[in-house]
Enzyme design. Structure first.
Site, PDB file in Angstrom:
ATOM      1  N   CYS A   1       3.769  -0.162   4.920  1.00  0.00           N
ATOM      2  CA  CYS A   1       4.810  -0.994   4.299  1.00  0.00           C
ATOM      3  C   CYS A   1       4.316  -2.408   4.038  1.00  0.00           C
ATOM      4  CB  CYS A   1       6.046  -1.039   5.193  1.00  0.00           C
ATOM      5  SG  CYS A   1       6.867   0.533   5.431  1.00  0.00           S
TER       6      CYS A   1
ATOM      7  N   HIS B   1      -8.415   5.365   7.058  1.00  0.00           N
ATOM      8  CA  HIS B   1      -8.272   6.209   5.867  1.00  0.00           C
ATOM      9  C   HIS B   1      -8.713   7.651   6.090  1.00  0.00           C
ATOM     10  CE1 HIS B   1      -8.306   2.562   2.885  1.00  0.00           C
ATOM     11  NE2 HIS B   1      -7.263   2.572   3.687  1.00  0.00           N
TER      12      HIS B   1
ATOM     13  N   ARG C   1      -9.184 -11.919  15.595  1.00  0.00           N
ATOM     14  CA  ARG C   1      -8.178 -10.859  15.598  1.00  0.00           C
ATOM     15  C   ARG C   1      -7.764 -10.461  14.187  1.00  0.00           C
ATOM     16  NH1 ARG C   1      -4.130 -14.282  19.118  1.00  0.00           N
ATOM     17  NH2 ARG C   1      -4.928 -15.729  17.534  1.00  0.00           N
TER      18      ARG C   1
ATOM     19  N   LYS D   1      -8.551   0.809  -1.497  1.00  0.00           N
ATOM     20  CA  LYS D   1      -9.954   0.478  -1.264  1.00  0.00           C
ATOM     21  C   LYS D   1     -10.109  -0.197   0.088  1.00  0.00           C
ATOM     22  CE  LYS D   1      -9.349  -4.007  -1.767  1.00  0.00           C
ATOM     23  NZ  LYS D   1      -9.601  -4.959  -0.655  1.00  0.00           N
TER      24      LYS D   1
ATOM     25  N   ARG E   1       4.036   3.110  10.824  1.00  0.00           N
ATOM     26  CA  ARG E   1       3.821   3.177  12.268  1.00  0.00           C
ATOM     27  C   ARG E   1       5.074   2.802  13.032  1.00  0.00           C
ATOM     28  NH1 ARG E   1       2.078  -0.670  15.709  1.00  0.00           N
ATOM     29  NH2 ARG E   1       1.650  -2.075  13.960  1.00  0.00           N
TER      30      ARG E   1
ATOM     31  N   ALA F   1       2.000  -1.601  -0.531  1.00  0.00           N
ATOM     32  CA  ALA F   1       3.141  -0.693  -0.603  1.00  0.00           C
ATOM     33  C   ALA F   1       4.306  -1.347  -1.347  1.00  0.00           C
ATOM     34  CB  ALA F   1       3.566  -0.272   0.798  1.00  0.00           C
TER      35      ALA F   1
END
Length: 338
Positions: free
Chosen positions: A13, A79, A163, A97, A37, A17
């Site tokens: 999302c 992926h 991170r 990609k 998720r 998306a």
């Protein structure tokens, strides 16, 4: 352009998306399904875009016969696992990609697509924008002469944060898979055949990912390609394709809808406009739908993807830069060198 009966689902999302949902809305269509998720995020996404079904899991979405194709928009290193599931479930897949981490993963995914009679397509905007189709058409007529040199820049400034996905090796960070894939994809469009001679310099971030690089390559037919990439300095997204009779300059080339042609003999400047930048994802989805009806068309697009992935795989192995998911490949290569 679009098949009104073709039913799309999206995994994730995030930004892509959202752009996908907006692209379908612009064509008078809606997403058939979404999975994420975290379920609340998927529910909010569905409410925003009128998505028909919110699935509790990716497995639930791909097992639904009402879904024809899925768009995978998650980080690079996830992926291949989602591709395995979706292709085995006989879903057509458009994958963001970089489509996989390396050539081995891509070969596996393509074999699964063939085995299950479905289309796998790379969501690389450059392969789908109408501007490049028009430039290639004119190149093929001989109007520009032969391509001799392709020069590419792509630089983004990212605040260093170990991170952040751009610098996190556990999220397949690094410049090559994130921005270099655009540069090499454009080069592949205008340079016939795979790049066979590669020379490069790579600078690492403290996390070990490729933060910057300079790449020089030559094609089988002798065309030269140079690309400069960085995640720590802003550069214009500029492509220059130098031919016998002109040079072609494209700014913001990942989703370009205009190019400048400067003719060698007269110095005349020609502006070429084709397609619409905001419709980039609509073009991608339309190409997958077309490939379902015309497999040869899809095969040509994926041939470009394979060549680009081969080049990126070779570069990272020359750099001795491997992701955690590539531990077995790394061990095998190191064993061969002993």
């Amino acid at each position: 352009m679009a098949d009104q009966d073709f039913r799309w689902g999206v995994l994730g999302c995030g930004v892509i998306a959202n752009e996908m949902a907006q692209a379908l809305q612009a064509d008078g269509r809606h997403l058939a399904g979404v999975a994420n998720r975290t379920l609340p995020k998927a529910e909010a996404f569905a409410e925003r875009y009128g998505v028909e079904t919110v699935y509790p899991s990716f497995e639930a979405m791909i097992s639904d016969p009402a879904i024809d194709a899925v768009y995978i928009t998650t980080p690079h290193n996830t992926h291949i696992n989602y591709l395995r599931q979706a292709l085995a479930a006989k879903k057509h897949v458009l994958c963001e990609k970089a489509i996989t981490l390396n050539s081995e993963e891509l070969d596996e995914a393509l074999a699964l697509a063939e085995e299950n009679g479905v289309v796998l397509m790379d969501a690389m905007t450059i392969f789908h924008m109408p501007l490049y189709r028009e430039l290639l058409r004119r190149l093929d007529t001989g109007e520009f002469g032969e391509v001799n040199v392709v020069t590419l820049n792509f630089g983004s400034y990212k605040d260093y944060d170990e991170r952040n996905r751009f610098f996190n090796v556990n999220l397949a960070g690094g410049a090559l898979l994130d921005i270099g894939v655009y540069a090499l994809s454009l080069a592949r469009l205008f340079v016939p055949g795979e790049l066979v001679q590669l020379k490069s310099i790579m600078g690492q971030a403290p996390t070990g990912v490729d933060e910057r690089s300079a790449i020089i390559a030559q094609s089988e037919e002798g065309q030269l390609v140079s690309a400069t990439l960085t995640l720590r300095s802003k550069q214009p997204k500029r492509a220059m394709v130098s031919c016998d009779k002109c040079y072609i300059e494209v700014m913001e080339y990942p989703r370009a809808d205009e190019a400048k042609i400067v003719w060698t003999e007269t110095g005349e400047v020609e502006l070429v406009q084709c397609g619409e930048r905001p419709r980039a994802l609509a073009y991608e989805m339309a190409d997958l739908e077309r490939a379902v009806e015309d497999p040869a068309y899809g095969n040509q697009l994926m041939a470009w993807t394979c060549d680009v992935m081969d080049t990126m795989t070779k570069l990272r192995r020359e750099w001795r830069f491997f992701y955690p998911e590539e531990a077995e490949i790394r061990a095998a290569l190191e064993a061969e060198e002993v």
